[in-house]
Design an enzyme around this catalytic site. Sequence first.
Site, PDB file in Angstrom:
ATOM      1  N   CYS A   1     -26.810  15.830  -4.933  1.00  0.00           N
ATOM      2  CA  CYS A   1     -26.172  14.522  -4.699  1.00  0.00           C
ATOM      3  C   CYS A   1     -24.680  14.638  -4.401  1.00  0.00           C
ATOM      4  O   CYS A   1     -24.081  13.699  -3.877  1.00  0.00           O
ATOM      5  CB  CYS A   1     -26.398  13.602  -5.890  1.00  0.00           C
ATOM      6  SG  CYS A   1     -28.138  13.288  -6.199  1.00  0.00           S
TER       7      CYS A   1
ATOM      8  N   HIS B   1     -21.230   8.085  -4.991  1.00  0.00           N
ATOM      9  CA  HIS B   1     -22.655   8.403  -4.903  1.00  0.00           C
ATOM     10  C   HIS B   1     -23.417   7.287  -5.593  1.00  0.00           C
ATOM     11  O   HIS B   1     -23.029   6.824  -6.661  1.00  0.00           O
ATOM     12  CB  HIS B   1     -22.932   9.748  -5.575  1.00  0.00           C
ATOM     13  CG  HIS B   1     -24.401   9.994  -5.758  1.00  0.00           C
ATOM     14  ND1 HIS B   1     -25.296   9.893  -4.716  1.00  0.00           N
ATOM     15  CD2 HIS B   1     -25.129  10.301  -6.863  1.00  0.00           C
ATOM     16  CE1 HIS B   1     -26.513  10.132  -5.177  1.00  0.00           C
ATOM     17  NE2 HIS B   1     -26.445  10.377  -6.465  1.00  0.00           N
TER      18      HIS B   1
ATOM     19  N   ASN C   1     -31.273   5.857  -4.610  1.00  0.00           N
ATOM     20  CA  ASN C   1     -30.490   7.092  -4.630  1.00  0.00           C
ATOM     21  C   ASN C   1     -30.973   7.997  -3.489  1.00  0.00           C
ATOM     22  O   ASN C   1     -32.093   8.508  -3.539  1.00  0.00           O
ATOM     23  CB  ASN C   1     -30.681   7.769  -5.995  1.00  0.00           C
ATOM     24  CG  ASN C   1     -29.886   9.058  -6.129  1.00  0.00           C
ATOM     25  OD1 ASN C   1     -29.391   9.617  -5.148  1.00  0.00           O
ATOM     26  ND2 ASN C   1     -29.773   9.546  -7.348  1.00  0.00           N
TER      27      ASN C   1
HETATM   28  O1  UT7 Z   1     -28.247  11.346  -8.540  1.00  0.00           O
HETATM   29  C1  UT7 Z   1     -28.119  12.231  -9.589  1.00  0.00           C
HETATM   30  C2  UT7 Z   1     -27.698  11.559 -10.780  1.00  0.00           C
HETATM   31  N1  UT7 Z   1     -28.783  10.785 -11.367  1.00  0.00           N
HETATM   32  C3  UT7 Z   1     -28.459   9.837 -12.176  1.00  0.00           C
HETATM   33  O2  UT7 Z   1     -27.295   9.585 -12.324  1.00  0.00           O
HETATM   34  C4  UT7 Z   1     -29.516   9.090 -12.945  1.00  0.00           C
HETATM   35  C5  UT7 Z   1     -28.971   8.811 -14.315  1.00  0.00           C
HETATM   36  N2  UT7 Z   1     -29.869   8.112 -15.226  1.00  0.00           N
HETATM   37  C6  UT7 Z   1     -30.270   6.841 -15.023  1.00  0.00           C
HETATM   38  O3  UT7 Z   1     -29.955   6.229 -14.029  1.00  0.00           O
HETATM   39  C7  UT7 Z   1     -31.048   6.165 -16.137  1.00  0.00           C
HETATM   40  O4  UT7 Z   1     -31.026   6.975 -17.285  1.00  0.00           O
HETATM   41  C8  UT7 Z   1     -32.517   5.868 -15.745  1.00  0.00           C
HETATM   42  C9  UT7 Z   1     -32.541   4.739 -14.728  1.00  0.00           C
HETATM   43  C10 UT7 Z   1     -33.170   7.102 -15.186  1.00  0.00           C
HETATM   44  C11 UT7 Z   1     -33.316   5.403 -16.964  1.00  0.00           C
HETATM   45  O5  UT7 Z   1     -32.680   4.313 -17.583  1.00  0.00           O
HETATM   46  P1  UT7 Z   1     -32.564   4.261 -19.198  1.00  0.00           P
HETATM   47  O6  UT7 Z   1     -31.955   2.987 -19.545  1.00  0.00           O
HETATM   48  O7  UT7 Z   1     -31.850   5.513 -19.613  1.00  0.00           O
HETATM   49  O8  UT7 Z   1     -34.090   4.242 -19.626  1.00  0.00           O
HETATM   50  P2  UT7 Z   1     -34.894   5.247 -20.578  1.00  0.00           P
HETATM   51  O9  UT7 Z   1     -35.020   6.597 -19.969  1.00  0.00           O
HETATM   52  O10 UT7 Z   1     -34.294   5.157 -21.930  1.00  0.00           O
HETATM   53  O11 UT7 Z   1     -36.315   4.582 -20.625  1.00  0.00           O
HETATM   54  C12 UT7 Z   1     -36.511   3.422 -21.382  1.00  0.00           C
HETATM   55  C13 UT7 Z   1     -37.969   3.001 -21.336  1.00  0.00           C
HETATM   56  C14 UT7 Z   1     -38.943   4.085 -21.768  1.00  0.00           C
HETATM   57  O12 UT7 Z   1     -39.946   3.452 -22.527  1.00  0.00           O
HETATM   58  P3  UT7 Z   1     -39.981   3.570 -24.156  1.00  0.00           P
HETATM   59  O13 UT7 Z   1     -40.134   5.033 -24.421  1.00  0.00           O
HETATM   60  O14 UT7 Z   1     -38.648   3.020 -24.596  1.00  0.00           O
HETATM   61  O15 UT7 Z   1     -41.137   2.723 -24.523  1.00  0.00           O
HETATM   62  C15 UT7 Z   1     -39.559   4.553 -20.475  1.00  0.00           C
HETATM   63  O16 UT7 Z   1     -40.867   5.030 -20.638  1.00  0.00           O
HETATM   64  O17 UT7 Z   1     -38.348   2.635 -20.016  1.00  0.00           O
HETATM   65  C16 UT7 Z   1     -39.563   3.297 -19.661  1.00  0.00           C
HETATM   66  N3  UT7 Z   1     -39.556   3.568 -18.230  1.00  0.00           N
HETATM   67  C17 UT7 Z   1     -40.027   2.698 -17.322  1.00  0.00           C
HETATM   68  N4  UT7 Z   1     -40.602   1.495 -17.447  1.00  0.00           N
HETATM   69  C18 UT7 Z   1     -40.961   0.856 -16.322  1.00  0.00           C
HETATM   70  C19 UT7 Z   1     -39.054   4.650 -17.592  1.00  0.00           C
HETATM   71  N5  UT7 Z   1     -39.206   4.497 -16.264  1.00  0.00           N
HETATM   72  C20 UT7 Z   1     -39.812   3.282 -16.075  1.00  0.00           C
HETATM   73  C21 UT7 Z   1     -40.200   2.589 -14.935  1.00  0.00           C
HETATM   74  N6  UT7 Z   1     -40.778   1.379 -15.096  1.00  0.00           N
HETATM   75  N7  UT7 Z   1     -40.020   3.072 -13.690  1.00  0.00           N
END
Ligand code: UT7
Length: 324
Positions: free
Chosen positions: A114, A251, A281
């Site tokens: 990225c 980015h 992204n």
């Molecule tokens: O380009 C390179 C750099 N990349 C980045 O900068 C990405 C950085 N990270 C992020 O943008 C965020 O961490 C994410 C968008 C990937 C995730 O957001 P989050 O607020 O950190 O969510 P999480 O990983 O804590 O997930 C929360 C919940 C989980 O469920 P439980 O375990 O709390 O019941 C996941 O299973 O959301 C669930 N979940 C989803 N639910 C519906 C994860 N993906 C999805 C989804 N749809 N697509």
Amino acid sequence: MTIRSVIAGVGAYLPANAVSNADLAKRVDTSDEWITERTGIKKRHIVADGEKTSDLAIAAARAALGSAGLSGDKIDLIVVATTTPDETFPATAARVQAALARPGIPSFDVQAVCSGFVYGLAVVDNFIKAGQAKSAIVIGAEAFTRLLDWSDRNTCVLFGDGAGAVVLTAGEGRGDSADRGILSTHLHSDGRQHDMLYVDGGPGSTQTTGHVRMKGKEVFRHAVTNLTEAVHEALAANSVQASAIDWIVPHQANKRILDTTAEKLGIDPSKVIVTVDQHANTSAASIPLALNQGVADGRIRPGQLVLMEAMGGGFTWGSALVRM
Ligand code: UT7
């Protein structure tokens, strides 16, 4: 007299197939509500069967050449930042060279995921400053959805495909921040963070392409810290205050990362060009796609100060401060 790499033209290309969150929710266990709330993404473009990174790169480069009013035979260097080359080799840049430029000029790919576009800008800026190129194209191009595991909802909803490009030409400046062109680039990496964000395959390990794996929460935390530091570093190196920045072109990984970083920097969020809602992204393509958007809609104008910053797998991160 200081040699500066001046942005003479900007262009972009998106695959025709636009996929909304609601469309995705039909094939993945997710919802428009979750994706919008956690990421700000509303849709992404996805390459068609047979459509390759080089197709996107060539279209974006043609658009950038048109915007610069230059023909390909005036270009003497082509660099493509990509994580998704058409083939393991030759470089995707060689395809672009064959399509656009005169035979014999150098072309190569840069791989910094990225952060690739910022890395590409830095490399080409140094070629121009060293007198080894006078007119160059830097392209960020990705068919990133080819790397997705569609059964992993943690990652597959986050990414899209596209390409953006700039034409850089050698100009002259006085050596201060009033000059037009690239004023500074700063690059970093930390290979110890491999397991945070990587692809679990490759020609030298599994002989397969592999899929993206990411520890989203940890990457998010590192991104905010590293990007904030990168911006401070660029400002300090140029003796420029944050208030002097006209536009941040970051980015585009997550709207929450953009908002949190702007807040930490004390920069008005209205100065941040946001396209993650429309493109998701797109890895190395996201900055030039956003730059093109800001230029095309008249927000980014000649003479303005633009700070580009990125962070990605590796980890890699960095910045480029540019006066348009
Ligand atoms: O380009 C390179 C750099 N990349 C980045 O900068 C990405 C950085 N990270 C992020 O943008 C965020 O961490 C994410 C968008 C990937 C995730 O957001 P989050 O607020 O950190 O969510 P999480 O990983 O804590 O997930 C929360 C919940 C989980 O469920 P439980 O375990 O709390 O019941 C996941 O299973 O959301 C669930 N979940 C989803 N639910 C519906 C994860 N993906 C999805 C989804 N749809 N697509």
